[in-house]
Enzyme design. Structure first.
Site, PDB file in Angstrom:
ATOM      1  N   LYS A   1       2.934  11.274  -3.714  1.00 59.52           N
ATOM      2  CA  LYS A   1       1.841  10.608  -4.424  1.00 59.52           C
ATOM      3  C   LYS A   1       0.853  11.619  -5.013  1.00 59.52           C
ATOM      4  CE  LYS A   1      -1.635   7.019  -3.467  1.00 59.52           C
ATOM      5  NZ  LYS A   1      -2.006   6.034  -2.441  1.00 59.52           N
TER       6      LYS A   1
ATOM      7  N   ASP B   1       0.884  -1.159   0.000  1.00 55.08           N
ATOM      8  CA  ASP B   1       0.000   0.000   0.000  1.00 55.08           C
ATOM      9  C   ASP B   1       0.925   1.213   0.000  1.00 55.08           C
ATOM     10  OD1 ASP B   1      -1.663   2.086   0.604  1.00 55.08           O
ATOM     11  OD2 ASP B   1      -2.297   1.331   2.562  1.00 55.08           O
TER      12      ASP B   1
ATOM     13  N   ASP C   1     -12.849   5.442   1.896  1.00 51.59           N
ATOM     14  CA  ASP C   1     -11.410   5.362   2.156  1.00 51.59           C
ATOM     15  C   ASP C   1     -10.808   6.764   2.190  1.00 51.59           C
ATOM     16  OD1 ASP C   1      -8.685   4.962   2.130  1.00 51.59           O
ATOM     17  OD2 ASP C   1      -8.651   3.629   0.409  1.00 51.59           O
TER      18      ASP C   1
ATOM     19  N   GLU D   1      -7.161   0.440  -4.204  1.00 48.74           N
ATOM     20  CA  GLU D   1      -7.122   0.342  -2.738  1.00 48.74           C
ATOM     21  C   GLU D   1      -8.437  -0.162  -2.151  1.00 48.74           C
ATOM     22  OE1 GLU D   1      -5.730   4.284  -1.846  1.00 48.74           O
ATOM     23  OE2 GLU D   1      -3.766   3.833  -2.693  1.00 48.74           O
TER      24      GLU D   1
END
Ligand code: AMP
Length: 512
Positions: free
Chosen positions: A72, A10, A180, A149
């Protein structure tokens, strides 16, 4: 452990986690060299030394200029937003340093790790997926798959509930909504679990919304109070700002457990301790929470479902620990949010299960499962409207289409004896190509000579389950075979990738 062993990663905006399926078939999170289960996704460039993780975060207080964090968020752009040590790094190179640390630390524990499944937000577009895959390559990994994810979290949940050992039945599927909220990105996905089949129905999200924005608001609350009393703004002093951000991230966690806390701020010799209540924090971040509420509503509408048709509301991502998130979700859904999967580790563990499935000879996986995804953005080709001359987005694959999918569209040449054609691929929902993201183009040169105007040119898209796209252009009814490479925007050349791979991981590129 066998050489084929594969891990799940992850790769988060603020933290990253590695997991594997152990010898008895259970997913387990691996600890890093510092003994922690989660590794901050921060990179300190200290001369020739590159340090990833906790130490890089600590350096934020004293040498923020040399630390790259939240890379990211910039993935898909050509360069990272901050110049580090006079250099402008591509964001995927910074991510490669993070992945390399994860690989090295995991290898020290379980033997050489070369293969991985990496997760990305469901809402990541093609360019960002490709960049993530490249980051894995530069880190010396063979990236077996890129999965979403929320899907990974749902797989971990399914594993925990014993669903992987079941086979698909005709029974009513279990519908779950995965909310999420991580450090830097936000995703909502509606999934159906039919026995051991995980089917994504709709997905939406925001790649620039996460816990980091909540931190920033807390920084603003404290900085403004400090400014009122001391007439200096700690946000304008690099060292003070770095330190304040660390204090605020910590205080935010405290506010998930307590109704108030005090935050220390020191800037240019002035020191203050400022009290912040949970109510004040919630008020300062209400609009951020509302953005997530809005996206949840939109995703449900895209799935054509109502709350009473949702069986579980699954919480994933560290930021769902904030009580305001649960309260809001309870209010809009009438459901009790399910936090039974480990918010920080579920995604990596789901990825590890997927990795074990892809390398079955190296793992003993209990039960099998299938994943079916949708594309999160519409894909189209730019065409010019003859009447207005405007650039239009001719959508070939609408968003939320189950993948893999293939689509074709026939274009025509504009003039007699045209020898080349340019195909520009865009991603986005707008009818105007200028409002979409250009993800790449390919030009076909040397069309057969003598083609009359209006000759058909066929464009084929193949969208693969890992969310990657292949484009093929051909001229029907001619013997000419015109297959062409699809060149993506903002990506590194193979030569650069190989160079970075050697430099970052010390490993040679694989021979093809
Ligand atoms: P993830 O990327 O899923 O690991 O999420 C990381 C984000 O969760 C960061 O922004 C953290 O500050 C945030 N986070 C972790 N624990 C808590 C907590 N107890 N309360 C509020 N936010 C948290």
């Amino acid at each position: 452990m066998s050489d084929d062993a594969a891990v799940g990663i992850d790769l988060g905006t603020t933290y990253s986690v590695v997991a594997r399926v152990d010898a008895s078939g259970y997913p387990e999170t691996l600890v890093n060299a510092e003994g922690d289960r989660i590794t901050p996704s921060a990179v300190l460039f200290d001369g020739d030394d590159v340090i990833v993780g906790k130490e890089a975060v600590k350096a934020m207080a004293a040498e923020a200029d040399n630390v790259a964090e939240c890379s990211k968020r910039d993935v898909g752009h050509q360069v990272f937003h901050k110049v580090i040590g006079g250099k402008q790094y591509p964001p995927e190179v910074i991510e490669a340093w993070i992945l390399n640390k994860l690989r090295v630390d995991a290898s020290a524990q379980i033997g050489p790790v070369r293969k991985a499944v990496i997760t990305v937000p469901a809402y990541f577009d093609e360019v960002r997926r490709k960049a993530t895959q490249d980051a894995g390559y530069m880190a010396g990994l063979d990236v077996l798959d890129i999965i979403n994810e929320p899907t990974a979290a749902a797989v971990a949940y399914g594993y925990q509930k014993g669903l992987l050992e079941k086979v698909a039945t005709a029974e009513k599927p279990l519908r779950i909504l995965v909310y999420d909220l991580g450090g830097g990105t936000f995703d909502v996905t509606v999934m159906e679990i039919h026995g051991n089949r995980f089917v994504t129905v709709a997905t939406d999200g925001d790649v620039r919304l996460g816990g980091h924005d909540w931190d920033q608001r807390l920084v603003d609350v404290v900085a403004e109070a400090f400014l009122r009393d001391h007439y200096v703004d700690p946000r304008e002093d690099r060292a003070a700002a770095g330190k304040l951000w660390l204090e605020c991230e910590d205080a935010k966690r405290t506010l998930s457990a307590r109704s108030k806390t005090t935050i220390a701020c020191d800037c240019q010799g002035r020191v203050a301790r400022i009290e912040v209540t949970r109510a004040r924090f919630e008020e300062a971040t209400r609009d951020l929470l509302d953005r997530t509420r809005f996206t949840v509503g939109q995703t449900l509408a895209a799935a054509r479902l109502r709350w009473n048709q949702i069986d579980r509301l699954l919480l994933v991502g560290g930021s769902t620990r904030m009580p305001m998130v649960r309260a809001m979700l309870r209010e809009i859904s009438g459901l009790e949010p399910d936090g039974s999967v480990a918010a920080d580790e579920a995604v990596a563990q789901g990825a590890a299960l997927r990795a074990a499935q892809l390398v079955p000879q190296a793992h003993r996986l209990k039960g099998q499962f299938k994943i079916k995804n949708v594309n999160s953005h519409s894909l189209g080709v730019v065409g010019v409207d003859r009447a207005t001359g405007r650039r239009r987005n001719g959508i070939l694959i609408p968003r939320n289409t189950p993948i893999p999918v293939a689509a074709r569209r026939v274009f025509t040449t504009q003039k007699d004896s045209q020898r080349s054609i340019l195909v520009q691929v865009v991603e986005g929902e707008s009818a105007s190509a200028d409002e979409c993201t250009e993800i790449g183009k390919c030009s076909v040169r040397q069309l057969p000579p003598g083609l009359p105007a209006g000759s058909p040119i066929e464009v084929q898209f193949q969208y693969k389950p890992d969310g990657r796209l292949k484009v093929r252009v051909s001229v029907p009814d001619t013997s000419a075979r015109l297959e062409t490479e699809f060149a993506r925007e903002n990506t590194l050349s193979q030569e650069h990738l190989d160079g970075w791979r050697r430099y970052i991981s010390g490993l040679e590129p694989p021979r093809t």
